[in-house]
Design an enzyme around this catalytic site. Structure first.
Site, PDB file in Angstrom:
ATOM      1  N   ARG A 146       8.180   4.631   1.569  1.00 35.06           N
ATOM      2  CA  ARG A 146       8.912   5.199   2.718  1.00 35.06           C
ATOM      3  C   ARG A 146       9.335   6.650   2.478  1.00 35.06           C
ATOM      4  NH1 ARG A 146      10.378  -0.253   2.889  1.00 35.06           N
ATOM      5  NH2 ARG A 146      10.062  -1.250   4.914  1.00 35.06           N
TER       6      ARG A 146
ATOM      7  N   HIS B 231       4.123   1.632  -8.203  1.00 33.52           N
ATOM      8  CA  HIS B 231       3.146   0.547  -8.051  1.00 33.52           C
ATOM      9  C   HIS B 231       2.180   0.537  -9.249  1.00 33.52           C
ATOM     10  CE1 HIS B 231       3.862   1.321  -3.554  1.00 33.52           C
ATOM     11  NE2 HIS B 231       4.217   0.058  -3.708  1.00 33.52           N
TER      12      HIS B 231
ATOM     13  N   GLY C 174       0.806  -1.218   0.000  1.00 35.31           N
ATOM     14  CA  GLY C 174       0.000   0.000   0.000  1.00 35.31           C
ATOM     15  C   GLY C 174       0.835   1.262   0.000  1.00 35.31           C
TER      16      GLY C 174
ATOM     17  N   SER D  28       9.201   5.367  -3.489  1.00 36.10           N
ATOM     18  CA  SER D  28       9.066   4.383  -2.417  1.00 36.10           C
ATOM     19  C   SER D  28       8.027   4.897  -1.439  1.00 36.10           C
ATOM     20  CB  SER D  28      10.411   4.214  -1.698  1.00 36.10           C
ATOM     21  OG  SER D  28      10.209   3.590  -0.444  1.00 36.10           O
TER      22      SER D  28
HETATM   23  P1  AMP Z   1       5.965  -2.436  -1.718  1.00 36.36           P
HETATM   24  O1  AMP Z   1       4.576  -1.887  -1.569  1.00 36.36           O
HETATM   25  O2  AMP Z   1       7.033  -1.463  -1.383  1.00 36.36           O
HETATM   26  O3  AMP Z   1       6.124  -3.778  -1.059  1.00 36.36           O
HETATM   27  O4  AMP Z   1       6.149  -2.682  -3.270  1.00 36.36           O
HETATM   28  C1  AMP Z   1       5.244  -3.484  -4.004  1.00 36.36           C
HETATM   29  C2  AMP Z   1       5.835  -3.753  -5.344  1.00 36.36           C
HETATM   30  O5  AMP Z   1       6.062  -2.523  -6.022  1.00 36.36           O
HETATM   31  C3  AMP Z   1       7.211  -4.465  -5.255  1.00 36.36           C
HETATM   32  O6  AMP Z   1       7.286  -5.434  -6.283  1.00 36.36           O
HETATM   33  C4  AMP Z   1       8.169  -3.334  -5.478  1.00 36.36           C
HETATM   34  O7  AMP Z   1       9.409  -3.742  -6.016  1.00 36.36           O
HETATM   35  C5  AMP Z   1       7.406  -2.470  -6.469  1.00 36.36           C
HETATM   36  N1  AMP Z   1       7.918  -1.102  -6.431  1.00 36.36           N
HETATM   37  C6  AMP Z   1       8.151  -0.339  -5.325  1.00 36.36           C
HETATM   38  N2  AMP Z   1       8.685   0.849  -5.682  1.00 36.36           N
HETATM   39  C7  AMP Z   1       8.799   0.836  -7.038  1.00 36.36           C
HETATM   40  C8  AMP Z   1       9.278   1.781  -8.006  1.00 36.36           C
HETATM   41  N3  AMP Z   1       9.777   2.949  -7.655  1.00 36.36           N
HETATM   42  N4  AMP Z   1       9.235   1.420  -9.312  1.00 36.36           N
HETATM   43  C9  AMP Z   1       8.752   0.219  -9.694  1.00 36.36           C
HETATM   44  N5  AMP Z   1       8.279  -0.709  -8.827  1.00 36.36           N
HETATM   45  C10 AMP Z   1       8.300  -0.410  -7.517  1.00 36.36           C
END
Ligand code: AMP
Length: 280
Positions: free
Chosen positions: A190, A37, A31, A188
């Site tokens: 974060r 995403h 999320g 990100s």
């Molecule tokens: P997360 O919500 O951070 O667990 O990310 C979910 C998915 O989105 C994971 O497969 C991440 O690698 C991908 N993701 C996160 N940040 C990026 C980004 N800047 N560009 C592309 N994919 C991303």
């Protein structure tokens, strides 16, 4: 967009799609969605009949309880973004739905992938990632799984998970390039936790990686990564690592012809950021 909160409802949906020979593309997330995403959602929509997203902040992959406690939650905004992006279904489960009473933890043999880079700095993290991804795949039953290159090592771990569980027979992993802010900072969830000063500084990570890329093949890799680490430390980052590794295996590179990647993890205050760049 359908919104399901129970594994039972999602399973019923997935079985129905399977019976109708409809392909499901799956984007698991925690999320606090951003354009990175949504790029995964877009990639899935291009090649599948249906696109499913999950939002689940998985407690078992957080080695730092504070990081878990402060993980951003923006569910209402996320639902709107997923609807606008054309996702067909959102799975938004509770912890008890993913790990019901009596849930048995498994151990995944991830080999050296678990002890290097992120594995070394976040003990247990990849076991938690595998646990939740295997569980989600069993519920959503996708044909295609979409993950971001931003989490380079995670993609390798998931490749291994698919292979050791035999799921590589039914699910194909697609790795989508990293989406960046206009200044170069990798998007990100974060990033939302950075204060203004740290947000300005955060771009130094991608700049440092870019400098390593520019020097790659002209200077020894060890010198480039040491200079990048020193630069980030001088700017006020706590640096866990800046390392060059082979892009296929994340092992030491044997020559500049081999496909390589530079990966970094560094913190500003309590916010830990990661990024990587392919070098050749
Ligand atoms: P997360 O919500 O951070 O667990 O990310 C979910 C998915 O989105 C994971 O497969 C991440 O690698 C991908 N993701 C996160 N940040 C990026 C980004 N800047 N560009 C592309 N994919 C991303």
């Amino acid at each position: 967009m359908l919104l399901f909160k129970t594994a039972g409802d999602v399973l019923e949906f997935s079985l129905l799609q399977q019976n109708q020979q409809k392909s499901i593309g799956f984007v698991p997330t925690m999320g606090a969605l951003h354009d990175g995403h949504l790029a995964l959602i877009e990639a899935s929509k291009m090649s599948n009949d249906l696109t499913v997203c999950s939002i689940f902040v998985n407690p078992t992959q957080f080695n730092n309880p504070d990081d878990f406690k402060h993980y951003p939650i923006t569910i209402e905004k996320d639902i709107k973004a997923l609807e606008a992006a054309g996702a067909d279904m959102l799975f938004y489960p509770s912890v008890a739905e993913i790990y019901p009473a009596g849930w048995q933890k498994k151990h995944y043999d991830l080999g050296y992938l678990e002890t290097i880079l992120e594995g070394a700095f976040r003990p247990g993290h990849f076991q938690g990632v595998c646990e939740v991804v295997e569980r989600l795949l069993d519920i959503v039953m996708p044909a295609n799984l979409y993950m971001g290159q931003k989490d380079f090592q995670q993609c390798m771990v998931i490749k291994r998970l698919l292979s050791i569980t035999g799921k590589d027979q039914s699910v194909k992993l697609h790795i989508i390039p990293t989406y960046r802010e206009t200044d170069g900072l990798a998007m990100s969830s974060r990033n939302m936790r950075l204060n203004d000063a740290h947000r300005q500084l955060a771009v130094e990570i991608s700049k440092a990686l870019e400098t390593v890329k520019q020097g790659y093949g002209k200077h020894p890799g060890g010198e480039l990564t040491a200079a990048a680490k020193k630069h980030l430390e001088q700017k006020g980052f706590g640096v866990d690592y800046v390392e060059i590794a082979s892009a296929e295996e994340l092992l030491p590179v044997t020559g500049t012809k081999e496909k390589a990647v530079v990966l970094a993890a560094a913190s500003l205050g309590s916010v830990r950021l990661i990024d990587n760049l392919l070098l050749n």
